[in-house]
Scaffold this active site. Structure first.
Site, PDB file in Angstrom:
ATOM      1  CB  ALA A  36      23.059  -0.714  -6.939  1.00  0.00           C
ATOM      2  CD  GLU A  37      25.722  -3.959  -5.675  1.00  0.00           C
ATOM      3  OE1 GLU A  37      26.756  -3.625  -6.262  1.00  0.00           O
ATOM      4  OE2 GLU A  37      25.300  -3.369  -4.650  1.00  0.00           O
ATOM      5  N   GLY A 233      13.002   3.874 -23.191  1.00  0.00           N
ATOM      6  CA  GLY A 233      12.933   2.433 -23.017  1.00  0.00           C
ATOM      7  C   GLY A 233      14.286   1.767 -23.114  1.00  0.00           C
ATOM      8  CG  ASP A 262      19.559  -0.477  -8.543  1.00  0.00           C
ATOM      9  OD1 ASP A 262      20.537  -0.727  -9.280  1.00  0.00           O
ATOM     10  OD2 ASP A 262      19.604   0.333  -7.604  1.00  0.00           O
TER      11      ASP A 262
END
Length: 319
Positions: A36-37, A233, A262
């Site tokens: 993810a990061e 959203g 992400d």
């Protein structure tokens, strides 16, 4: 120095090539890289920003593959160390035509889980404008959590803007109670918190965007909470009392949801790095997330500036 820094575990993923076939029966896979990061760092680099990634990988073919691939994306690798004893984390991932794919992780005791807090003192934070933190890394081991907290303390001391995405991974935590307690505590150290409504159900017992925002705005440093509400959203509320909805973009076909959250984060971060206001940043977050769900892979749909501009023109978006 890089504008953006993050810490996490890169994951070598064997993604099934057979639609709607379980991991038990699938026999055809392709190798890709996720995390993810790292997805955020890759996407930010693609949009023209300099990034550094803190991690640890094994001294084996998976580790070689990770570093080679990260370098190919232009993400800084000087804070990625090699571990001669422990392996690089990896996983299996389903290919589905609807919903979220099933994954199976091989991460317990990985090289990243043995990343010591001592490495954080060697990280040069001069010139860093933003840091992206996620709830995944502190989940993989007690050592990782300690290292995560050490970096968090240094970022706060340097007054660097911190974004925090809960990114819940219940299977990685020792208990559900530990996960909820730790995630909610860590969120309080961030300037901007990025929870989703489904995460709100688990962490707070509510999927009401405003209630989720109000809870995290109690954080000692939190200036804004951006609640992701899926295809609808996002809902934004700030410590100054401003609140508004930012509608999402319609997507004809969702191919793969992995990496969308992400993508949202990197859209927000890069817009803020470019001096755009928070509302415009959330619009970009929605845009990058919409582009990502239309592709396979964890980060294949992230745009460069030219592609983002073309998407905006097609959708009639003005900054």
């Amino acid at each position: 120095m890089s504008e953006l820094i993050t810490i996490g575990e890169p994951i070598v993923t064997f993604a099934s090539k057979q639609p709607d076939v379980s991991l038990i029966d699938a026999t055809e896979f392709t190798k890709i890289m996720g995390g993810a990061e790292l997805n955020v760092a890759i996407g930010a680099t693609r949009l023209g920003h300099s990034t550094d990634y803190i991690s640890r990988v094994g001294n084996e073919p998976f580790g070689d593959y990770v570093i080679k691939t990260i370098l190919s994306h232009g993400v800084g690798t000087k804070y990625i160390s090699r571990d001669p004893k422990y392996w690089t984390g990896h996983q299996l991932k389903e290919l589905v035509t609807k919903g979220d794919p099933q994954t199976y992780n091989y991460r317990k005791g990985s090289a990243a889980a043995h990343l010591s807090k001592d490495v954080i003192e060697k990280v040069d934070l001069n010139g860093v404008k933003m840091a992206h933190m996620s709830g995944i890394f502190p989940a993989i081991s007690e050592m990782a959590e300690e290292t995560f907290r050490t970096l968090l303390e240094r970022l706060i001391q340097k007054e660097i803007t911190i974004t925090f995405d809960p990114n819940l991974r219940p299977a990685l935590w020792s208990s559900r109670e530990k996960m909820i307690r730790t995630i909610n505590e860590l969120a309080g150290s961030a300037d901007i918190v990025l929870p989703g409504v489904e995460e709100g159900k688990i962490l707070l017992g509510t999927d009401d965007p405003e209630k989720i925002a109000d809870f995290y705005l109690k954080g000692q440093r939190t200036k804004a909470v951006i609640v992701k509400v899926g295809s609808a959203g996002a809902f934004v509320k700030t410590a100054e009392g401003e609140q508004y909805d930012v509608p999402g973009f319609k997507v004809k076909q969702v191919i793969d949801t992995v990496g969308a959250g992400d993508g949202f984060a990197l859209g927000v971060i890069t817009a803020l790095l470019e001096g755009l206001n928070l509302r415009s940043a959330v619009v970009r977050g929605n845009a990058v997330g919409a582009l990502q769900v239309q592709t396979y892979g964890d980060n294949d749909g992230y745009p460069d500036q030219k592609q983002l501009k073309a998407f905006y023109q097609k959708e009639g978006v003005t900054k």
